[in-house]
Design an enzyme around this catalytic site. Structure first.
Site, PDB file in Angstrom:
ATOM      1  N   LYS A  11      45.609  38.096  46.550  1.00 37.73           N
ATOM      2  CA  LYS A  11      45.576  37.512  47.895  1.00 37.73           C
ATOM      3  C   LYS A  11      46.862  36.750  48.226  1.00 37.73           C
ATOM      4  CE  LYS A  11      40.516  36.875  47.892  1.00 37.73           C
ATOM      5  NZ  LYS A  11      39.441  35.862  48.105  1.00 37.73           N
ATOM      6  N   TYR A  51      36.153  42.071  55.717  1.00 39.58           N
ATOM      7  CA  TYR A  51      35.195  41.020  55.344  1.00 39.58           C
ATOM      8  C   TYR A  51      34.033  40.924  56.348  1.00 39.58           C
ATOM      9  CZ  TYR A  51      37.921  39.072  51.446  1.00 39.58           C
ATOM     10  OH  TYR A  51      38.556  38.865  50.240  1.00 39.58           O
ATOM     11  N   PHE A  59      32.654  29.981  56.584  1.00 37.58           N
ATOM     12  CA  PHE A  59      34.041  30.047  56.090  1.00 37.58           C
ATOM     13  C   PHE A  59      34.801  31.266  56.616  1.00 37.58           C
ATOM     14  CE2 PHE A  59      31.245  31.975  52.869  1.00 37.58           C
ATOM     15  CZ  PHE A  59      31.831  33.229  52.702  1.00 37.58           C
ATOM     16  N   ARG A  87      35.436  41.820  37.498  1.00 44.41           N
ATOM     17  CA  ARG A  87      34.743  40.583  37.906  1.00 44.41           C
ATOM     18  C   ARG A  87      34.836  39.536  36.793  1.00 44.41           C
ATOM     19  NH1 ARG A  87      33.490  39.783  43.215  1.00 44.41           N
ATOM     20  NH2 ARG A  87      31.999  38.253  42.437  1.00 44.41           N
ATOM     21  N   THR A  93      33.892  32.602  41.830  1.00 45.74           N
ATOM     22  CA  THR A  93      34.499  32.449  43.169  1.00 45.74           C
ATOM     23  C   THR A  93      35.182  31.089  43.324  1.00 45.74           C
ATOM     24  OG1 THR A  93      32.677  33.813  44.004  1.00 45.74           O
ATOM     25  CG2 THR A  93      33.984  32.612  45.642  1.00 45.74           C
ATOM     26  N   ARG A 104      41.154  33.257  38.042  1.00 45.47           N
ATOM     27  CA  ARG A 104      40.915  32.149  38.972  1.00 45.47           C
ATOM     28  C   ARG A 104      41.045  30.794  38.286  1.00 45.47           C
ATOM     29  NH1 ARG A 104      36.129  35.182  42.413  1.00 45.47           N
ATOM     30  NH2 ARG A 104      37.440  35.901  44.138  1.00 45.47           N
ATOM     31  N   ASN A 114      41.586  31.567  46.325  1.00 48.63           N
ATOM     32  CA  ASN A 114      41.173  31.880  44.957  1.00 48.63           C
ATOM     33  C   ASN A 114      41.830  33.144  44.394  1.00 48.63           C
ATOM     34  OD1 ASN A 114      39.695  33.673  46.420  1.00 48.63           O
ATOM     35  ND2 ASN A 114      37.692  33.049  45.642  1.00 48.63           N
ATOM     36  N   HIS A 117      40.546  39.273  44.744  1.00 47.76           N
ATOM     37  CA  HIS A 117      39.271  39.855  45.182  1.00 47.76           C
ATOM     38  C   HIS A 117      38.955  41.008  44.243  1.00 47.76           C
ATOM     39  CE1 HIS A 117      36.236  41.830  47.682  1.00 47.76           C
ATOM     40  NE2 HIS A 117      36.832  42.954  47.299  1.00 47.76           N
ATOM     41  N   GLU A 128      35.422  49.986  49.712  1.00 49.04           N
ATOM     42  CA  GLU A 128      36.655  49.191  49.804  1.00 49.04           C
ATOM     43  C   GLU A 128      37.888  50.016  49.451  1.00 49.04           C
ATOM     44  OE1 GLU A 128      34.377  44.934  48.966  1.00 49.04           O
ATOM     45  OE2 GLU A 128      35.787  45.674  47.455  1.00 49.04           O
TER      46      GLU A 128
HETATM   47  N1  UDP Z   1      34.853  31.899  50.386  1.00 53.73           N
HETATM   48  C1  UDP Z   1      35.193  30.650  50.890  1.00 53.73           C
HETATM   49  N2  UDP Z   1      34.236  29.667  50.870  1.00 53.73           N
HETATM   50  C2  UDP Z   1      32.984  29.865  50.390  1.00 53.73           C
HETATM   51  C3  UDP Z   1      32.647  31.136  49.872  1.00 53.73           C
HETATM   52  C4  UDP Z   1      33.615  32.136  49.886  1.00 53.73           C
HETATM   53  O1  UDP Z   1      36.315  30.435  51.326  1.00 53.73           O
HETATM   54  O2  UDP Z   1      32.159  28.934  50.415  1.00 53.73           O
HETATM   55  C5  UDP Z   1      35.878  32.967  50.402  1.00 53.73           C
HETATM   56  C6  UDP Z   1      36.525  33.116  49.020  1.00 53.73           C
HETATM   57  O3  UDP Z   1      37.909  33.373  49.215  1.00 53.73           O
HETATM   58  C7  UDP Z   1      35.824  34.342  48.447  1.00 53.73           C
HETATM   59  C8  UDP Z   1      35.576  35.177  49.702  1.00 53.73           C
HETATM   60  O4  UDP Z   1      35.285  34.232  50.718  1.00 53.73           O
HETATM   61  O5  UDP Z   1      36.608  34.998  47.478  1.00 53.73           O
HETATM   62  C9  UDP Z   1      34.453  36.166  49.596  1.00 53.73           C
HETATM   63  O6  UDP Z   1      33.283  35.511  49.144  1.00 53.73           O
HETATM   64  P1  UDP Z   1      32.352  36.136  48.024  1.00 53.73           P
HETATM   65  O7  UDP Z   1      31.095  35.347  47.976  1.00 53.73           O
HETATM   66  O8  UDP Z   1      32.215  37.617  48.279  1.00 53.73           O
HETATM   67  O9  UDP Z   1      33.161  35.852  46.653  1.00 53.73           O
HETATM   68  P2  UDP Z   1      33.973  36.796  45.632  1.00 53.73           P
HETATM   69  O10 UDP Z   1      33.236  38.104  45.551  1.00 53.73           O
HETATM   70  O11 UDP Z   1      35.361  36.925  46.188  1.00 53.73           O
HETATM   71  O12 UDP Z   1      33.957  36.027  44.332  1.00 53.73           O
END
Ligand code: UDP
Length: 140
Positions: A11, A51, A59, A87, A93, A104, A114, A117, A128
């Protein structure tokens, strides 16, 4: 375990800090192979489309702002159990909950910044990958 493909992004918070190589090395060291890669500066429309599943979350605006604030490296990763493996090496996250040694934990700044992705399931990986790459851009 089967050979899988997953979709990954480095990112803007990470590309701005010149971490493309360091993060790609962590992915490769985990046993993942980069079979497609390109650097894109996504438009608002692309970020909102990618997204869309989060469009009603509080958010969402901040997420789209962050993803359009600089270049992103979009990648296809291949390997045994690639979806779960990616993952695992990404970490949680929220970086404060991420395990030691994960991308992360090592590099992310906050839940919003973070660094990476990764697709969370075979269906989302397929969607995707297709969102960003044509078949001929993926060279296994
Ligand atoms: N995100 C955020 N605040 C939150 C939850 C998610 O800014 O409270 C952002 C964060 O960058 C995250 C993305 O939204 O990576 C997508 O969220 P997801 O729950 O899909 O997490 P990921 O799969 O990226 O771990």
């Amino acid at each position: 375990m089967a050979i899988e493909r997953t979709f990954s992004m480095i990112k803007p918070d990470a590309t701005k800090r010149n971490l493309t190589g360091a993060i790609t090395k962590m992915l490769e060291d985990a046993g993942l192979r980069v079979v497609a890669s390109k650097r894109v500066w996504m438009s608002r429309r692309e970020a909102e489309g990618f997204y869309a599943v989060h469009k009603d979350r509080p958010f969402f605006g901040e997420l789209v702002e962050g993803m359009t604030s600089g270049p992103t490296i979009v990648q296809v990763l291949e390997g045994e159990g690639a979806i779960l493996k990616n993952r695992e090496i990404m970490g949680a996250t929220n970086p404060s909950n991420a395990d030691e040694g994960t991308i992360r934990k090592v590099h992310a700044l906050s839940i919003g910044e973070n660094s990476v992705h990764g697709s969370d399931a075979p269906e989302t990986a397929a969607q995707e990958i297709k969102y960003w790459f044509s078949d001929t851009e993926i060279v296994g």
